[in-house]
Design a protein around this motif. Structure first.
Motif, short mmCIF file in Angstrom:
data_model
loop_
_atom_site.label_atom_id
_atom_site.label_comp_id
_atom_site.label_asym_id
_atom_site.label_seq_id
_atom_site.Cartn_x
_atom_site.Cartn_y
_atom_site.Cartn_z
N TYR A 100 -19.39 -2.42 -34.75
CA TYR A 100 -19.77 -2.28 -36.15
C TYR A 100 -20.55 -3.51 -36.60
N TYR A 101 -21.67 -3.26 -37.23
CA TYR A 101 -22.56 -4.34 -37.67
C TYR A 101 -22.70 -4.31 -39.19
N CYS A 102 -22.56 -5.45 -39.78
CA CYS A 102 -22.85 -5.62 -41.20
C CYS A 102 -24.34 -5.95 -41.36
N TRP A 110 -22.82 -1.12 -43.57
CA TRP A 110 -22.23 -1.13 -42.24
C TRP A 110 -22.91 -0.09 -41.38
N TYR A 111 -23.20 -0.49 -40.17
CA TYR A 111 -23.77 0.38 -39.16
C TYR A 111 -22.90 0.27 -37.92
N ARG A 112 -23.04 1.23 -37.02
CA ARG A 112 -22.26 1.17 -35.79
C ARG A 112 -23.08 1.69 -34.63
N ASP A 163 -14.83 7.14 -33.61
CA ASP A 163 -15.23 6.01 -34.45
C ASP A 163 -15.36 4.72 -33.63
N ARG A 206 -27.94 2.92 -32.89
CA ARG A 206 -27.22 2.38 -34.04
C ARG A 206 -27.38 3.36 -35.21
N GLY A 263 -12.31 -6.48 -36.84
CA GLY A 263 -12.30 -5.44 -35.82
C GLY A 263 -11.06 -5.52 -34.95
N VAL A 266 -23.31 3.82 -41.35
CA VAL A 266 -21.96 4.22 -41.70
C VAL A 266 -21.84 4.34 -43.22
N GLU A 291 -18.81 -11.45 -39.82
CA GLU A 291 -17.87 -10.33 -39.89
C GLU A 291 -16.50 -10.74 -39.40
#
Length: 116
Positions: free
Chosen positions: A93-95, A36-38, A89, A45, A9, A48, A6
């Protein structure tokens, strides 16, 4: 094996924009959907946005109309354009990539902070 890296950010003021990128390498043809997750401190988690290899998208209600997920299959990259950012927000953030066989792959996470 699939590796996800990633970038993008950072710190942004409320109302601002950021774009996250996630590039896949390795056995990329095994990947179908990407997303995408956050995760905010103290929270689970959460999803998104997701996008299939064919371009079908899905968004969390909290980001719909503000965030846009897109995918460049030629570059093995998925993007998350985040506009009108709010303090809520703020999160890591995770891909994620989902293989056709159901195996998930996660990137290392990137911090997004929305603050004045």
């Amino acid at each position: 094996q699939v590796q996800l890296v990633e970038s993008g950010g950072g710190l942004v003021q409320p109302g601002g924009s950021l774009r996250l990128s996630c590039t896949a390498s390795g056995s990329i043809f095994s990947i179908n959907a990407m997303g995408w997750y956050r995760q905010a401190p103290g929270n689970q988690r959460e999803l998104v946005a997701t996008i299939t290899r064919g371009g079908v998208t899905n968004y969390a209600a909290s980001v719909k109309g503000r965030f846009t997920i897109s995918r460049d299959n030629a570059k093995n990259t998925v993007y998350l354009q985040m506009n009108s950012l709010k303090p809520e927000d703020t999160a890591v953030y995770y891909c994620k990539g989902d293989a056709y066989n159901g195996r998930p792959y996660w990137a290392q996470g990137t911090q997004v902070t929305v603050s004045s």
